[in-house]
Design a protein around this motif. Sequence first.
Motif, PDB file in Angstrom:
ATOM      1  N   GLY A 110       0.817  -1.201   0.000  1.00  0.00           N
ATOM      2  CA  GLY A 110       0.000   0.000   0.000  1.00  0.00           C
ATOM      3  C   GLY A 110       0.856   1.259   0.000  1.00  0.00           C
ATOM      4  N   ALA A 111       1.883   1.270   0.834  1.00  0.00           N
ATOM      5  CA  ALA A 111       2.726   2.469   0.923  1.00  0.00           C
ATOM      6  C   ALA A 111       3.340   2.799  -0.438  1.00  0.00           C
ATOM      7  CB  ALA A 111       3.822   2.256   1.968  1.00  0.00           C
ATOM      8  N   HIS A 144      -1.292   6.652   5.826  1.00  0.00           N
ATOM      9  CA  HIS A 144      -1.063   6.248   4.439  1.00  0.00           C
ATOM     10  C   HIS A 144       0.146   5.334   4.282  1.00  0.00           C
ATOM     11  CE1 HIS A 144      -4.197   8.931   2.949  1.00  0.00           C
ATOM     12  NE2 HIS A 144      -3.683   9.909   3.668  1.00  0.00           N
ATOM     13  N   ASP A 228      -7.387   7.291  -1.017  1.00  0.00           N
ATOM     14  CA  ASP A 228      -6.682   6.098  -0.544  1.00  0.00           C
ATOM     15  C   ASP A 228      -7.743   5.075  -0.132  1.00  0.00           C
ATOM     16  OD1 ASP A 228      -5.337   4.144   0.831  1.00  0.00           O
ATOM     17  OD2 ASP A 228      -4.114   5.505   2.028  1.00  0.00           O
ATOM     18  N   GLN A 231      -7.464   0.461   2.735  1.00  0.00           N
ATOM     19  CA  GLN A 231      -8.168  -0.297   3.771  1.00  0.00           C
ATOM     20  C   GLN A 231      -9.679  -0.366   3.499  1.00  0.00           C
ATOM     21  OE1 GLN A 231      -8.481  -0.389   8.642  1.00  0.00           O
ATOM     22  NE2 GLN A 231      -6.643   0.370   7.702  1.00  0.00           N
ATOM     23  N   LYS A 257      -4.308  -4.403   0.256  1.00  0.00           N
ATOM     24  CA  LYS A 257      -4.916  -5.320   1.234  1.00  0.00           C
ATOM     25  C   LYS A 257      -5.706  -6.451   0.565  1.00  0.00           C
ATOM     26  CE  LYS A 257      -4.658  -2.280   5.228  1.00  0.00           C
ATOM     27  NZ  LYS A 257      -3.875  -2.934   6.252  1.00  0.00           N
TER      28      LYS A 257
HETATM   29  C1  PLP Z   1      -5.404   3.577   4.410  1.00  0.00           C
HETATM   30  C2  PLP Z   1      -4.057   2.946   4.336  1.00  0.00           C
HETATM   31  N1  PLP Z   1      -3.152   3.428   3.460  1.00  0.00           N
HETATM   32  C3  PLP Z   1      -1.938   2.895   3.343  1.00  0.00           C
HETATM   33  C4  PLP Z   1      -1.544   1.817   4.124  1.00  0.00           C
HETATM   34  C5  PLP Z   1      -0.175   1.228   3.943  1.00  0.00           C
HETATM   35  O1  PLP Z   1      -0.269  -0.028   3.349  1.00  0.00           O
HETATM   36  P1  PLP Z   1       0.927  -1.088   3.510  1.00  0.00           P
HETATM   37  O2  PLP Z   1       0.974  -1.495   4.939  1.00  0.00           O
HETATM   38  O3  PLP Z   1       0.541  -2.221   2.586  1.00  0.00           O
HETATM   39  O4  PLP Z   1       2.175  -0.396   3.066  1.00  0.00           O
HETATM   40  C6  PLP Z   1      -2.444   1.287   5.049  1.00  0.00           C
HETATM   41  C7  PLP Z   1      -2.061   0.176   5.919  1.00  0.00           C
HETATM   42  O5  PLP Z   1      -2.673  -0.146   6.899  1.00  0.00           O
HETATM   43  C8  PLP Z   1      -3.731   1.869   5.157  1.00  0.00           C
HETATM   44  O6  PLP Z   1      -4.629   1.412   6.032  1.00  0.00           O
END
Ligand code: PLP
Length: 405
Positions: A110-111, A144, A228, A231, A257
């Motif tokens: 996600g990041a 995020h 975003d 989640q 996710k």
């Molecule tokens: C809304 C949101 N954005 C970004 C992320 C980051 O995702 P990742 O942990 O896969 O890098 C998360 C993780 O919980 C999230 O809930």
Amino acid sequence: MSEKALSMKEYIDEAEAALLHTYNRYQVVLDKGDGVYLYDMEGKKYLDFCAGIAVFALGYNNREYNDALKAQIDKIIHTSNYYYNVPAVEAAVKMKKVSGMDRVFFTNSGAEAIEGALKAARKYAYLKDGRTDHEILAMEHSFHGRTFGALSVTGNPHYREAFEPMIGNIRFAQLNDFDSVLSQVTDKTCAIIMETVQGEGGIYPAQEEFLKKVRALCDEKDILLILDEIQCGMGRTGYMYAWQRYGVKPDIMTTAKALGCGVPVAAFLMTEKVGAHSLTSGDHGTTYGGNPLACAAVSKVLDLFEKDNIIDNVRQVGAYLEEKLAALVDNYDFIEAHRGVGLMQGMVFSIPVGDIISRALEKGLILINAGTNIIRFVPPLVITRENVDDMIVILRDCLDEVKIS
Ligand SMILES: Cc1ncc(COP(=O)(O)O)c(C=O)c1O
């Protein structure tokens, strides 16, 4: 480590000696899963209302999903983005269909999807005016991700402080307060980023009126709206993407996710307008992103969402969960409220929830928090009303114990 299988306690000790201490883990080694249940190494069964933090939408050990992955492993796991691969093409076409967006870039987490979204927004603005001082507006209490760009737009100083300086030129406004957005927008603003439903920050849905006003402002000033959906997306709110509930379409969106249901894969998607005027050859890349194994997972997940009517289930069981949580609020004076959408619900306490979550785990129920005083309910999207009833029985037991002690 010896050849002989270790006990659960011994694995935990090995883990504590080998892994970096960035998590305070529960004293459980999870070993396998089936449907909405997880089992630890000692065979203890847990009803799972966490789903690996909103990941395992289809439940564990889904036969069709597992078979699709096995078949792909026997064919090819990785190529490189210098070549086409069939699963990536199929997954991208299906993602366009469910999202209504036009261009897809696959990432591993996600990041990374957030990083790509921010880069696309800056490049879009750069191509318009050649300036290199554009600003991004993010929301307080947002989350995020943990990489520098993602952290920079995360509206919780606690996550950022030790890692300053951030990427710079980021401002923050309050979710659902349009005046605060207006007060932070300048002629340098190139993007506004928010979660359509804030997750880590405490399960706060963006309100329809707010979203619509922000969309109109973005249209007026040619600012890109980045939603975003990492989640809250993938069916969790009863819509494939939470923004579809109000029809407020972003220019760029992120998803992760449940997208791969456990295989690490994420993506950022954009409209043709942004796609045609932002990232181009050489601007962005990834070794693993969009590899055949990850995309075979995405492709099968999207097929199963449709075949198994996952979104209908979320709407029905989500409404039932909400009803049951509402009843609890009236019964315990340390519960202040509940809020959420579909199978993304939060229960707000006037006390820290760590003890309640530990008691639940002891009794075979997996829950997670969002901050210190909110319990977050993000179960697999295949849960049934009976699963909700079972969860409520255990939760009530825990709440009664806390009430007495
Ligand atoms: C809304 C949101 N954005 C970004 C992320 C980051 O995702 P990742 O942990 O896969 O890098 C998360 C993780 O919980 C999230 O809930």
